[in-house]
Write an enzyme that holds these catalytic residues in place. Structure first.
Site, PDB file in Angstrom:
ATOM      1  CB  CYS A 119      -0.938   0.007   1.202  1.00  0.00           C
ATOM      2  SG  CYS A 119      -2.071  -1.404   1.249  1.00  0.00           S
TER       3      CYS A 119
ATOM      4  CG  HIS B 131      -3.020   3.342   2.961  1.00  0.00           C
ATOM      5  ND1 HIS B 131      -3.522   3.175   1.686  1.00  0.00           N
ATOM      6  CD2 HIS B 131      -3.089   2.128   3.552  1.00  0.00           C
ATOM      7  CE1 HIS B 131      -3.872   1.911   1.527  1.00  0.00           C
ATOM      8  NE2 HIS B 131      -3.621   1.257   2.636  1.00  0.00           N
TER       9      HIS B 131
ATOM     10  CG  ASN C  33      -6.476  -0.877   1.682  1.00  0.00           C
ATOM     11  OD1 ASN C  33      -5.836  -0.321   0.796  1.00  0.00           O
ATOM     12  ND2 ASN C  33      -5.886  -1.515   2.682  1.00  0.00           N
TER      13      ASN C  33
END
Length: 326
Positions: free
Chosen positions: A110, A250, A280
């Site tokens: 990520c 994030h 996500n």
């Protein structure tokens, strides 16, 4: 180095929490309370990572007024490449007809977009790299186990792209910071499909080609490093939290985001949050949020933008950018 233009691409299919309720033992209330996610985008079965990369890249190039042939380098940040090799970056280079560009993939989970941004900055500090295309894309739905309620509620698909160019104005990347703690590599991983555990009937039967995650360990790591990375970035730049105009964390879990906001005393009004709509999206989360915010006028020229992420590895990183371009 400046972010000259941004682009993004999202699948059209929306998977809501009510859809997941029909697939696994969960509920909308449980998902929203623990993650903040209400829906996510899911790619069609025939769509691959390079498809979304291409769409996002074309948008960014058009907005930048740059021809693909002017690109010197293409970096694709992904953990869901089209195939182990060749790189998705090379596939993208061919589709764009960016014949003059070197191309490679980067895997940092990520944190991929910020790793790629920092790498691009280093390349552009040397001669011969005037235009760099950074694309971050993951189709996590392809490796999500929809019988595992602890992970299947979290992930969605998307792509974000940035065209980077040299500039003369004060706008541009002010500071970057990258880090990793490999001791946590077993906290978020896909067991099979590599040289350690090649694909076989047994690995498929044991469902080892899907994301495995120790949620508590990832949460503990994320809550700690979001603040640590931010503080290191601010120290490098000679800034304080009060100087930050836009915070782009994030988009993994709303509780992690709010914990970071509280510890850093950054109000929600300054924070970009889209996890409720997209879940996500791994490496794509930050560039998609940036691209959409830029289109909607939520980031103004001169704004100081703080970006921070964490991911599989375990990796973490961030960047501070003064918004704007020549």
């Amino acid at each position: 180095m400046q972010i000259k233009a941004l682009g993004h691409a999202l699948p059209t299919r929306v998977m809501s929490n009510s859809d997941l309720e029909k697939m696994v033992d969960t509920s909308d209330e449980w998902i929203v309370e623990r993650t903040g996610i209400k829906e996510r985008r899911i790619a069609a079965s025939e769509t691959c990572t390079s498809d979304l990369c291409y769409d996002a890249a074309v948008m960014a190039l058009q907005k930048a007024g740059i021809e693909a042939g002017q690109l010197d380098l293409i970096i694709v940040a992904t953990v869901t490449p089209d195939m182990p090799f060749p790189s998705t970056a090379c596939i993208l280079q061919d589709r764009l007809e960016a014949r003059n560009a070197a191309a490679f993939d980067l895997g940092a989970g990520c944190t991929g977009f910020l790793y790629a941004l920092a790498a691009a900055e280093k390349f552009m500090s040397t001669a011969g790299y005037n235009y760099v295309l950074v694309v971050a894309s993951d189709l996590l739905s392809k490796i999500t186990d929809y019988s595992d309620r602890n992970t299947c509620v979290l992930f969605g698909d998307g792509a974000g792209a940035a065209v980077l160019a040299r500039g003369e104005s004060p706008a541009g990347i002010i500071a970057t910071h990258l880090a990793a703690d490999g001791r946590g590599s077993g906290s978020l991983y896909m067991p099979a499909g590599g040289s350690a555990l090649p694909a076989s009937e047994q690995t498929v039967r044991d469902r080892l080609h899907y994301i495995k995650m120790n949620g508590k360990e990832v949460f503990r790591f994320a809550s700690k490093v979001m603040v640590e990375v931010s503080e290191k970035l601010l120290a490098k730049a000679g800034l304080t939290y009060q100087d930050i105009d836009v915070f782009v964390p994030h988009q993994a879990n709303i509780r992690i985001i709010k914990t970071a906001m509280k510890r850093m005393n950054i109000p929600e009004a300054k924070t970009l949050i889209n996890i409720d709509k997209f879940g996500n999206m791994s490496a794509a989360s930050i560039p998609v949020a940036l691209s959409m915010a830029d289109m909607e006028g939520k980031i103004e020229p001169g704004d100081l933008v703080l970006m921070v992420a964490f991911g599989a590895g375990l990796t973490c990183g961030g960047a501070i950018v003064r918004w704007g371009r020549d």
